[in-house]
Motif scaffolding. Structure first.
Motif, PDB file in Angstrom:
ATOM      1  N   LEU A   1      17.146  42.894  70.732  1.00 13.69           N
ATOM      2  CA  LEU A   1      17.975  41.808  71.255  1.00 13.69           C
ATOM      3  C   LEU A   1      18.527  42.148  72.639  1.00 13.69           C
ATOM      4  O   LEU A   1      18.580  41.298  73.531  1.00 13.69           O
ATOM      5  CB  LEU A   1      19.123  41.512  70.290  1.00 13.69           C
ATOM      6  N   LYS A   2      18.950  43.381  72.806  1.00 13.88           N
ATOM      7  CA  LYS A   2      19.480  43.799  74.108  1.00 13.88           C
ATOM      8  C   LYS A   2      18.409  43.665  75.195  1.00 13.88           C
ATOM      9  O   LYS A   2      18.680  43.190  76.306  1.00 13.88           O
ATOM     10  CB  LYS A   2      19.972  45.244  74.031  1.00 13.88           C
ATOM     11  N   ILE A   3      17.194  44.068  74.876  1.00 12.67           N
ATOM     12  CA  ILE A   3      16.105  43.985  75.843  1.00 12.67           C
ATOM     13  C   ILE A   3      15.758  42.526  76.132  1.00 12.67           C
ATOM     14  O   ILE A   3      15.539  42.135  77.291  1.00 12.67           O
ATOM     15  CB  ILE A   3      14.868  44.736  75.322  1.00 12.67           C
ATOM     16  N   ALA A   4      15.720  41.715  75.083  1.00 10.08           N
ATOM     17  CA  ALA A   4      15.316  40.317  75.240  1.00 10.08           C
ATOM     18  C   ALA A   4      16.333  39.509  76.032  1.00 10.08           C
ATOM     19  O   ALA A   4      15.964  38.689  76.883  1.00 10.08           O
ATOM     20  CB  ALA A   4      15.106  39.685  73.861  1.00 10.08           C
ATOM     21  N   ILE A   5      17.623  39.710  75.779  1.00 11.73           N
ATOM     22  CA  ILE A   5      18.666  38.911  76.439  1.00 11.73           C
ATOM     23  C   ILE A   5      19.054  39.522  77.776  1.00 11.73           C
ATOM     24  O   ILE A   5      19.253  38.810  78.765  1.00 11.73           O
ATOM     25  CB  ILE A   5      19.882  38.762  75.509  1.00 11.73           C
TER      26      ILE A   5
END
Length: 229
Positions: free
Chosen positions: A109-113
């Motif tokens: 999630l951190k990478i995606a957002i």
């Protein structure tokens, strides 16, 4: 029949809360109160200095450390080994799987957002990943609430479950506050982490945990008087 009890409504509301925040933040929007709350923990006119005495700053770093990979990892290992040694091996495996899977999801999630960390104050702790959602908030909620839930399933005692949940929530809230205090997260990062953590742990306990508890051999439970009803 499906019933709309608080046990169902709370995690569902938390899941929708996370989705709403994730979509809003991913679209490049921001909340005005994020900035205000971060500055609330800083000395007026000096955003590089957190409010309070030096010992409070050190205490907040210590509290924040409880929600790190090392801190939560040690808690997970201790709880998993305890369940395993007490004969609840299916529950031990289920707890470990829940936490490991959540860790992978948090990183994804951190990478995606890819939200940037707060840039209006000086960080009082080192950071290595993106800001949304707060991994400390999300993973502390998953780990501590899952531990409380899985121990509750093993013990079959509401008083033990209740004590574990109260202690878990106290630590979860303090860890989340420490991240904003240290200037390394926006408040909505922490709120989103809490929401996702509540939804995740509720699902893990309700489905994975109960399935694992049902798979425990009756004779194994009888060997664990300290966790028996």
């Amino acid at each position: 029949m499906f019933s709309l009890t608080p046990r169902v409504l709370v995690p569902v509301a938390a899941a929708f809360g996370f989705l709403g925040l994730a979509v809003y933040i991913a679209s490049g929007q921001s909340f005005a109160f994020d900035r205000s709350l971060v500055l609330l923990f800083r000395v007026a006119g000096d955003p590089s200095t957190p409010v309070g005495p030096a010992w409070l700053r050190e205490a907040m770093r210590d509290v924040s450390g409880l929600g790190s990979f090392v801190g939560l990892g040690m808690m997970t290992i201790c709880a998993t080994l305890t369940l395993w040694l007490c004969g609840f091996r299916h529950l031990a495996v289920g707890l470990a799987l829940s936490v490991i899977a959540a860790t992978l999801v948090s990183t994804g999630l951190k990478i995606a957002i890819g939200r940037e960390r707060p840039d209006i104050v000086e960080h009082s702790a080192l950071t290595f990943t993106a800001s949304f959602p707060s991994g400390h908030a999300f993973l502390s909620a998953v780990t501590l609430l899952s531990i409380a839930g899985f121990i509750g399933l093993a013990s079959r005692r509401r008083d033990i479950t209740r004590v574990c949940l109260w202690l878990a929530w106290f630590m979860i809230v303090m860890i989340g506050i420490s991240r904003v205090y240290l200037g390394v997260h926006w408040p909505t990062d922490v709120l989103a982490g809490w929401c996702l953590g509540v939804a995740w742990s509720s699902l893990a306990v309700a489905y994975l945990g109960r399935k694992m508890a049902a798979a425990e051999p009756a004779q194994e439970a009888s060997r664990s008087p300290s966790l028996r009803a």
